[in-house]
Design an enzyme around this catalytic site. Structure first.
Site, short mmCIF file in Angstrom:
data_model
loop_
_atom_site.label_atom_id
_atom_site.label_comp_id
_atom_site.label_asym_id
_atom_site.label_seq_id
_atom_site.Cartn_x
_atom_site.Cartn_y
_atom_site.Cartn_z
CD GLU A 168 94.01 -49.51 124.05
OE1 GLU A 168 94.74 -50.51 124.20
OE2 GLU A 168 94.75 -48.32 123.88
CB ALA A 190 79.85 -48.37 133.88
CB THR A 239 87.91 -48.38 123.45
OG1 THR A 239 89.63 -47.87 123.28
CG2 THR A 239 87.76 -49.84 123.60
CE1 TYR A 276 89.02 -50.22 128.77
CE2 TYR A 276 90.28 -50.11 126.77
CZ TYR A 276 89.24 -49.72 127.50
OH TYR A 276 88.45 -48.66 127.13
CE LYS A 300 85.38 -50.51 127.29
NZ LYS A 300 84.26 -49.72 127.53
CG HIS A 352 87.73 -38.98 124.67
ND1 HIS A 352 87.64 -40.48 124.09
CD2 HIS A 352 86.48 -39.11 125.83
CE1 HIS A 352 86.79 -41.02 124.70
NE2 HIS A 352 86.10 -40.14 125.62
CD GLN A 409 87.97 -37.45 130.13
OE1 GLN A 409 89.00 -37.05 130.24
NE2 GLN A 409 87.88 -38.32 129.17
P1 NDP Z 1 86.54 -43.45 133.64
O1 NDP Z 1 87.39 -44.35 134.10
O2 NDP Z 1 86.72 -42.09 133.92
O3 NDP Z 1 85.02 -43.89 134.02
C1 NDP Z 1 84.49 -45.31 134.28
C2 NDP Z 1 83.33 -45.35 135.22
O4 NDP Z 1 82.93 -46.60 135.41
C3 NDP Z 1 83.91 -44.99 136.69
O5 NDP Z 1 82.97 -43.86 137.11
C4 NDP Z 1 83.74 -46.17 137.60
O6 NDP Z 1 83.30 -45.95 138.80
C5 NDP Z 1 82.54 -46.99 136.54
N1 NDP Z 1 82.59 -48.13 137.21
C6 NDP Z 1 83.68 -49.07 137.23
N2 NDP Z 1 83.07 -50.44 137.51
C7 NDP Z 1 81.88 -50.52 137.41
C8 NDP Z 1 80.93 -51.34 137.82
N3 NDP Z 1 81.17 -52.54 138.09
N4 NDP Z 1 79.59 -50.89 138.00
C9 NDP Z 1 78.99 -49.54 137.82
N5 NDP Z 1 80.25 -48.43 137.37
C10 NDP Z 1 81.48 -49.04 137.14
O7 NDP Z 1 86.38 -43.63 132.10
P2 NDP Z 1 86.10 -42.38 131.11
O8 NDP Z 1 84.79 -41.58 131.39
O9 NDP Z 1 87.22 -41.91 130.61
O10 NDP Z 1 85.30 -43.36 129.67
C11 NDP Z 1 83.94 -43.61 129.58
C12 NDP Z 1 83.96 -45.11 128.78
O11 NDP Z 1 84.70 -44.79 127.69
C13 NDP Z 1 84.78 -46.19 129.29
O12 NDP Z 1 83.93 -47.36 129.06
C14 NDP Z 1 86.01 -46.19 128.82
O13 NDP Z 1 86.48 -47.65 128.89
C15 NDP Z 1 85.50 -46.02 127.42
N6 NDP Z 1 86.35 -45.30 126.46
C16 NDP Z 1 87.17 -44.18 126.95
C17 NDP Z 1 88.23 -43.38 126.24
C18 NDP Z 1 88.90 -42.50 126.79
O14 NDP Z 1 89.79 -41.89 125.97
N7 NDP Z 1 88.53 -41.85 127.88
C19 NDP Z 1 88.40 -44.00 124.90
C20 NDP Z 1 87.60 -45.22 124.53
C21 NDP Z 1 86.58 -45.50 125.14
P3 NDP Z 1 84.24 -45.44 140.21
O15 NDP Z 1 84.25 -43.86 139.77
O16 NDP Z 1 83.49 -45.89 141.26
O17 NDP Z 1 85.51 -46.10 139.98
P1 GDP Z 2 95.52 -45.99 126.71
O1 GDP Z 2 95.95 -45.72 125.27
O2 GDP Z 2 93.96 -46.40 127.03
O3 GDP Z 2 96.37 -47.14 127.30
O4 GDP Z 2 95.76 -44.59 127.67
P2 GDP Z 2 97.11 -44.23 128.72
O5 GDP Z 2 97.05 -42.83 128.66
O6 GDP Z 2 96.78 -45.12 129.78
O7 GDP Z 2 98.46 -44.87 127.83
C1 GDP Z 2 98.70 -44.03 126.57
C2 GDP Z 2 100.03 -44.62 126.06
O8 GDP Z 2 101.07 -43.96 127.09
C3 GDP Z 2 100.31 -46.29 126.17
O9 GDP Z 2 101.01 -46.45 125.06
C4 GDP Z 2 101.22 -46.40 127.34
O10 GDP Z 2 102.07 -47.27 127.36
C5 GDP Z 2 101.99 -44.95 127.40
N1 GDP Z 2 102.62 -44.57 128.57
C6 GDP Z 2 103.90 -44.26 128.74
N2 GDP Z 2 104.13 -43.99 130.07
C7 GDP Z 2 102.92 -44.00 130.59
C8 GDP Z 2 102.62 -43.94 132.07
O11 GDP Z 2 103.62 -43.61 132.87
N3 GDP Z 2 101.31 -44.19 132.27
C9 GDP Z 2 100.52 -44.45 131.40
N4 GDP Z 2 99.21 -44.60 131.93
N5 GDP Z 2 100.80 -44.63 129.84
C10 GDP Z 2 101.96 -44.42 129.78
#
Ligand code: NDP
Ligand code: GDP
Length: 341
Positions: free
Chosen positions: A127, A81, A125, A149, A153, A179, A12
């Site tokens: 988290e 990643a 994050t 996780y 991190k 986000h 994303q």
């Molecule tokens: P996504 O899960 O959408 O994207 C993560 C990407 O990392 C995927 O494209 C995945 O590849 C790639 N990846 C996984 N393993 C590897 C590896 N071994 N080598 C290279 N690439 C790899 O995450 P987001 O875009 O939502 O988030 C971006 C970053 O921000 C992440 O690090 C996430 O933990 C962190 N983050 C996100 C938040 C959120 O709310 N979105 C909040 C706080 C932090 P593939 O597509 O092949 O699976």
């Molecule tokens: P996180 O904050 O990175 O764990 O983002 P998620 O979107 O995976 O989860 C946000 C919150 O929603 C966590 O507290 C989960 O336990 C709660 N949750 C409740 N039901 C679900 C479900 O069906 N799927 C996911 N992904 N989360 C859930």
């Protein structure tokens, strides 16, 4: 022309950040770990697939990481990643740690040895705050992660800070609260709920299951958060910043808001020791299921973004209600397209 590397280009944030940097005139390289699935649907959706230069780089493969960073001398490296799904990290803690923690160290070592002028952004994050020690959470709030996780991190965060202090590297950590967007993966709760509710609305699904509906999150809009990442990298010196909305909402509220957006009324009831949401015709539309609960939960997150506002001039514009409205509107359009196909 500035040259940027974005790891996690298929994700994303990778997609939104690539779009932003291209608009800013960057040459954008996207690191992809390579898989049998050759679709780049997010880049295609943003109409930038042909503008991003894809490089194969898996964070698990040290020589691969070293080679890419040594050969290209990027101005800015954004490490997005990760194995990013908290629930999966309980099932795959070693893989999660190898990618999310050691993967970051591999990149840092590569920069230290071969490309010391590259600026580095680490995707930290909310988290990290886990079992929160303070409300709201800010940069100085003590960390207490609650999942493999979160712990992976935590290592990544501190090793990034350590390399900044030890070697004078330009390393910045963005401590981003959740986000979301239409490009969010379906395993995350916002996208799962929005997709399921829209399917219910269109008669494509009868009901769906969720886990803990009492958990509260600070949900913001992803395109605004990648702009925050960019601002952090343009700042005079590297630092750590919280990006958040300052609002918190429960999963229960999220479900209610999504149903409200499609014009379906629901009320909550208890049936066979499970909480269910029933519509006005008496059909069960949502059910809680232990399968979706986590061994240890993060109950409440809400961020204080005042440092980012003061130092970077960053502020969130899209809050919870608007965010869910955007996601529902886009989901309904996507489902219409599916029907046409
Ligand atoms: P996504 O899960 O959408 O994207 C993560 C990407 O990392 C995927 O494209 C995945 O590849 C790639 N990846 C996984 N393993 C590897 C590896 N071994 N080598 C290279 N690439 C790899 O995450 P987001 O875009 O939502 O988030 C971006 C970053 O921000 C992440 O690090 C996430 O933990 C962190 N983050 C996100 C938040 C959120 O709310 N979105 C909040 C706080 C932090 P593939 O597509 O092949 O699976
Ligand atoms: P996180 O904050 O990175 O764990 O983002 P998620 O979107 O995976 O989860 C946000 C919150 O929603 C966590 O507290 C989960 O336990 C709660 N949750 C409740 N039901 C679900 C479900 O069906 N799927 C996911 N992904 N989360 C859930």
């Amino acid at each position: 022309m500035k040259k940027a590397l974005i790891t996690g280009i298929r994700g994303q944030d990778g997609a939104y950040l690539a779009k932003l940097l291209l608009e800013m005139g960057y040459e954008v390289y996207g690191a992809d770990r390579r898989s049998s699935d050759s679709s780049y649907w997010r880049l295609e959706k943003l109409k930038i697939k042909d503008k991003v230069k894809i490089i194969y780089m898996d964070l698990l493969e040290e020589s691969n990481v070293f080679e890419v960073i040594k050969e290209n001398k990027f101005d800015e490296i954004y490490n997005l990643a990760a194995q990013s799904f908290v629930h999966a990290s309980f099932k795959q803690p070693l893989l999660t740690s190898n990618v999310n923690a050691l993967g970051v160290l591999r990149i840092l070592e590569a920069i230290r040895l071969f490309s010391k002028d590259s600026k580095f952004y680490q995707a930290s994050t909310s988290e990290l705050f886990g079992k929160v020690q303070e409300i709201p959470q800010k940069e100085t709030t003590p960390f207490y992660p609650r999942s493999p996780y979160g712990v992976s991190k935590l290592f990544a965060h501190w090793i990034t800070v350590n390399y900044r202090e030890a070697y004078g590297m330009f390393n910045t950590c963005g401590i981003l609260f959740n986000h979301e967007s239409p490009l969010r993966s379906i395993e995350f709760i916002t996208k799962k709920v929005v997709n399921s509710v829209c399917m219910v609305k269109k008669g494509m699904l009868e009901s769906f299951k969720v886990g803990n509906i009492w958990a509260k999150r600070d949900w913001g809009y992803a395109p605004e958060y990648v702009y925050g990442m960019y601002l952090m990298m343009q700042h005079d010196y590297p630092d750590d910043f919280v990006l958040a909305t300052g609002e918190t909402h429960s999963v229960k509220e999220l479900i209610e808001k999504a149903f409200q957006c499609v014009g379906i009324e629901i009320k909550w009831e208890e049936k066979n020791n499970r909480i269910v949401a029933v519509d006005n015709k008496g059909f069960i539309r949502v059910e809680t299921d232990p399968e979706f609960f986590r061994p240890s939960e993060v109950d409440l997150l809400v961020g204080d973004y005042s440092k980012a506002k003061k130092v970077l001039g960053w502020e969130p514009k899209t809050k919870f209600d608007k965010l869910i409205e955007i996601m529902v509107e886009e989901e309904l359009k996507d489902l219409e397209m599916l029907k046409v196909k």
